[in-house]
Motif scaffolding. Structure first.
Motif, short mmCIF file in Angstrom:
data_model
loop_
_atom_site.label_atom_id
_atom_site.label_comp_id
_atom_site.label_asym_id
_atom_site.label_seq_id
_atom_site.Cartn_x
_atom_site.Cartn_y
_atom_site.Cartn_z
N ALA A 165 0.85 -1.28 -0.04
CA ALA A 165 -0.04 0.17 0.05
C ALA A 165 0.81 1.22 -0.04
N GLN A 166 1.87 1.23 0.72
CA GLN A 166 2.86 2.17 0.76
C GLN A 166 3.70 2.60 -0.56
N GLN A 167 3.91 1.27 -1.05
CA GLN A 167 4.55 1.34 -2.67
C GLN A 167 3.61 2.02 -3.71
N ASP A 168 2.41 1.74 -3.32
CA ASP A 168 1.29 2.35 -4.40
C ASP A 168 1.07 3.78 -4.17
N ALA A 169 1.05 4.09 -2.97
CA ALA A 169 0.93 5.51 -2.58
C ALA A 169 2.21 6.33 -3.27
N ILE A 170 3.47 5.67 -2.88
CA ILE A 170 4.55 6.32 -3.48
C ILE A 170 4.58 6.57 -5.03
N ARG A 171 4.11 5.57 -5.76
CA ARG A 171 3.98 5.62 -7.31
C ARG A 171 2.96 6.73 -7.65
N GLN A 172 1.99 6.86 -6.91
CA GLN A 172 0.82 7.77 -7.18
C GLN A 172 1.46 9.19 -6.99
N GLN A 173 2.09 9.44 -5.86
CA GLN A 173 2.81 10.52 -5.64
C GLN A 173 3.61 10.99 -6.83
N LEU A 174 4.68 10.23 -7.26
CA LEU A 174 5.44 10.29 -8.38
C LEU A 174 4.62 10.63 -9.57
N ASP A 175 3.39 9.97 -10.01
CA ASP A 175 2.87 9.93 -11.18
C ASP A 175 2.13 11.73 -11.07
N ALA A 176 1.92 12.04 -9.99
CA ALA A 176 1.15 13.43 -9.72
C ALA A 176 2.26 14.52 -10.09
N GLN A 177 3.38 14.24 -10.40
CA GLN A 177 4.51 15.27 -10.62
C GLN A 177 4.52 15.23 -12.26
N LYS A 178 4.03 14.50 -13.10
CA LYS A 178 4.00 14.46 -14.34
C LYS A 178 3.38 15.84 -14.82
N TRP A 179 4.25 16.59 -15.75
CA TRP A 179 3.81 17.93 -16.22
C TRP A 179 2.47 17.89 -17.04
N LEU A 180 1.59 18.87 -16.70
CA LEU A 180 0.42 18.83 -17.68
C LEU A 180 0.67 19.05 -19.12
N PRO A 181 0.15 18.73 -20.07
CA PRO A 181 -0.01 18.75 -21.59
C PRO A 181 -0.13 20.29 -21.71
N PHE A 182 0.99 20.84 -22.88
CA PHE A 182 0.92 22.19 -23.01
C PHE A 182 -0.67 22.75 -23.43
N GLU A 183 -1.44 21.49 -24.49
CA GLU A 183 -2.68 22.13 -24.76
C GLU A 183 -3.91 22.47 -23.70
N ARG A 184 -3.49 21.93 -22.54
CA ARG A 184 -4.12 22.24 -21.41
C ARG A 184 -4.20 23.85 -21.10
N PHE A 185 -3.08 24.18 -21.25
CA PHE A 185 -3.09 25.61 -20.84
C PHE A 185 -3.44 26.49 -22.20
N ALA A 186 -2.95 25.94 -23.30
CA ALA A 186 -3.36 26.80 -24.37
C ALA A 186 -4.75 26.79 -24.91
N GLN A 187 -5.66 25.82 -24.31
CA GLN A 187 -6.97 25.86 -24.83
C GLN A 187 -7.65 26.53 -23.84
N THR A 188 -7.38 26.69 -22.60
CA THR A 188 -7.97 27.56 -21.54
C THR A 188 -7.50 28.90 -21.51
N GLY A 189 -6.24 29.16 -21.82
CA GLY A 189 -5.92 30.24 -21.62
C GLY A 189 -5.15 30.35 -20.09
N ALA A 190 -5.39 29.47 -19.34
CA ALA A 190 -5.02 29.27 -17.77
C ALA A 190 -3.70 29.28 -17.67
N ASN A 191 -3.39 29.52 -16.69
CA ASN A 191 -1.87 29.55 -16.24
C ASN A 191 -2.00 28.44 -15.18
N PRO A 192 -0.55 27.94 -15.09
CA PRO A 192 -0.46 26.59 -13.91
C PRO A 192 -0.94 27.25 -12.60
#
Length: 192
Positions: A165-192
């Motif tokens: 369970a702790q290993q799964d939590a670590i993997r999830q925390q690492l996955d959460a650090q992946k960068w958002l695709p540029f399109e996400r910002f360009a479509q909405t005009g939003a900033n991070p």
């Protein structure tokens, strides 16, 4: 009163951001737990996504610069996402990332691409048509690599002793650090 050119207004508006970016490019800290690698990766993600905000705010009207920025962001994102996947693969296989040539290569490439993105945006904000020196970027890459590498080794020790369970939590925390695709910002005009 004489009206400032668009370039000068751009420069004055962006200068505080450039200072923050360049200062953050050289900051690192010693790692102690899996939270440290998550923190370091989160800092890199924030810096990368801040480049999107700067591109959206100051370079959107210059298509050449904007497209070059998108490409540099995509390259950095791909390398950091690959770094995270390599770290997860090493952890899952029980390999010490500090002894993994694949992890070391992924780390080097990710560091160089994020620094190249930051340097490009900083150059465009401070010297749109001129040259800047690359020494701060090289120094920042040299500082980032030991911080991430040390944190990855400490994470490996923690991961191998953790329950599933702790290993799964670590993997999830690492996955959460992946960068958002540029399109996400360009479509909405939003900033991070």
């Amino acid at each position: 009163m004489r009206e400032l050119s668009v370039g000068r207004r751009f420069l004055f508006a962006a200068l505080p951001w450039v200072a923050v970016i360049l200062l953050n490019c050289t900051q690192t800290a010693a790692a102690q737990t899996h939270g440290d690698i998550v923190r370091v990766l989160a800092e890199e993600k924030t810096l990368g996504e801040t480049m999107v905000a700067l591109l959206n705010q100051y370079a959107k009207n210059d298509q050449t610069v904007y497209v070059q920025g998108i490409v540099k962001y995509a390259e950095a994102k791909a390398k950091f996402d690959g770094l995270i996947e390599q770290l997860k693969a090493d952890l899952q296989a029980g390999r010490n990332p500090g002894q993994s040539p694949q992890f070391k290569q992924a780390l080097q490439q990710a560091s160089e691409k994020r620094q190249a993105l930051s340097a490009f945006v900083a150059q465009q904000l401070t010297h749109p048509t001129g040259n800047t020196k690359g020494a701060p970027v090289v120094a920042a890459v040299a500082e980032l690599i030991p911080a991430v590498s040390d944190a990855a080794i400490k994470l490996w020790y923690e991961f191998r002793d953790a329950k599933t369970a702790q290993q799964d939590a670590i993997r999830q925390q690492l996955d959460a650090q992946k960068w958002l695709p540029f399109e996400r910002f360009a479509q909405t005009g939003a900033n991070p």
